[in-house]
Design an enzyme around this catalytic site. Sequence first.
Site, PDB file in Angstrom:
ATOM      1  N   HIS A   1      80.046   4.829  12.580  1.00  0.00           N
ATOM      2  CA  HIS A   1      80.698   3.950  13.547  1.00  0.00           C
ATOM      3  C   HIS A   1      80.800   4.618  14.929  1.00  0.00           C
ATOM      4  O   HIS A   1      80.465   4.014  15.953  1.00  0.00           O
ATOM      5  CB  HIS A   1      82.078   3.558  13.026  1.00  0.00           C
TER       6      HIS A   1
ATOM      7  N   HIS B   1      79.783   3.573  19.184  1.00  0.00           N
ATOM      8  CA  HIS B   1      80.477   3.866  20.442  1.00  0.00           C
ATOM      9  C   HIS B   1      79.652   4.641  21.467  1.00  0.00           C
ATOM     10  O   HIS B   1      79.754   4.380  22.663  1.00  0.00           O
ATOM     11  CB  HIS B   1      81.757   4.676  20.167  1.00  0.00           C
TER      12      HIS B   1
ATOM     13  N   GLU C   1      85.800  -2.669  20.590  1.00  0.00           N
ATOM     14  CA  GLU C   1      85.486  -2.656  19.159  1.00  0.00           C
ATOM     15  C   GLU C   1      84.703  -3.895  18.704  1.00  0.00           C
ATOM     16  O   GLU C   1      83.758  -3.775  17.937  1.00  0.00           O
ATOM     17  CB  GLU C   1      86.759  -2.520  18.307  1.00  0.00           C
TER      18      GLU C   1
ATOM     19  N   SER D   1      77.972  -0.997  14.498  1.00  0.00           N
ATOM     20  CA  SER D   1      77.858   0.075  13.499  1.00  0.00           C
ATOM     21  C   SER D   1      77.851  -0.458  12.078  1.00  0.00           C
ATOM     22  O   SER D   1      77.799   0.320  11.131  1.00  0.00           O
ATOM     23  CB  SER D   1      79.018   1.062  13.644  1.00  0.00           C
TER      24      SER D   1
HETATM   25  N1  NLE Z   1      83.396  -2.109  10.240  1.00  0.00           N
HETATM   26  C1  NLE Z   1      82.845  -1.033  11.026  1.00  0.00           C
HETATM   27  C2  NLE Z   1      81.670  -0.387  10.277  1.00  0.00           C
HETATM   28  O1  NLE Z   1      81.465  -0.649   9.107  1.00  0.00           O
HETATM   29  O2  NLE Z   1      80.960   0.409  10.885  1.00  0.00           O
HETATM   30  C3  NLE Z   1      83.904   0.011  11.381  1.00  0.00           C
HETATM   31  C4  NLE Z   1      85.046  -0.551  12.205  1.00  0.00           C
HETATM   32  C5  NLE Z   1      86.065   0.482  12.664  1.00  0.00           C
HETATM   33  C6  NLE Z   1      87.160  -0.112  13.500  1.00  0.00           C
HETATM   34 FE   FE2 Z   2      85.914   2.372  17.022  1.00  0.00          FE
END
Ligand code: NLE
Ligand code: FE2
Length: 314
Positions: free
Chosen positions: A177, A182, A222, A241
Amino acid sequence: VAPAPASPSPLQQAAPRRVPLGIQEVDNGAILGFSAELSEDHPGFHDAAYKQRRVNICNLARSHRIGEPIPHISYTAEEVAVWGSALTRLEHLFQQHACKEFQRSWPLFDLRPDAVPQLEDLSQVLQGTTGFRIRPVAGLLHPRDFLNGLAFRTFHSTQYMRHSSKPDYTPEPDVIHEVIGHLPMLADPSFASLAHAIGVASLAADEEQLKHLVKLYWYTVEFGVVREGSDVKAFGAGILSSYGELQHMAAGGAEVAPLDVWQPLPKISYKDGYQKRYFALESFEAGAVELQAYCASLQAGLTDEVRAAVGLAS
Ligand code: NLE
Ligand code: FE2
């Protein structure tokens, strides 16, 4: 609920909040939720080896001190496989569904499926583009500490890997993630200046303002989407992500509503699976102007000392 008394007695007055003047003063030790104590609904709950691995990696983050290199992690073959599969499959979707800023920064990091990248190396790349650096962290920080970090151009990042049984979606941050979601956006100058503004606003925010700021962060950084012509593209890290969430977004699985930074936003939840509604910026530039305006409305209350510490003109 009783209305608050007009002037609280000295005993009821909360201790005044100390505004950090440097990243050293931002706490990265107090972890909320999903820490090494995984909850029963976590996919790794019954996996003792996974839990021990998390504890070890979290302890490295806890012992990290500002100025030292970020600890190197020797990822296991299983972890590399989770990383490689996520990276390969996500990359197929990016060309069509990731926003143009993300795609522009993507090649800077040279991510490859056969090795999980080390945060120290990525932090160097980031510092060379937007001046942001990475600080390792054991899990979810208190939102105020997390956002305060952004004011000092510091992004707190986990280093552990999601559980191999659920590679396409995890409710918590993990290294996939942070790195895939990011970092490319933080390497974009306009996004980085927005992240910095949110961080500075968090230094000034009272508890109520902080709640709204956290929601703004959640529904943009996010889980934000942005219009590009007649398309809707992802720029939020939680979408970019997660193979599952990105497909969900691409398939029109959620409502898309315009973002109004001044209006109340829905409660955020880590527990409800894919988002039911995404908030869209009309364009990245227009959205950044709105968000910067909201942040500036909070920044007005900062002292000259704080403004200097975060690089704002006084
Ligand atoms: N749902 C995201 C993932 O699976 O990469 C992570 C989110 C974190 C806030
Ligand atoms: Fe994050």
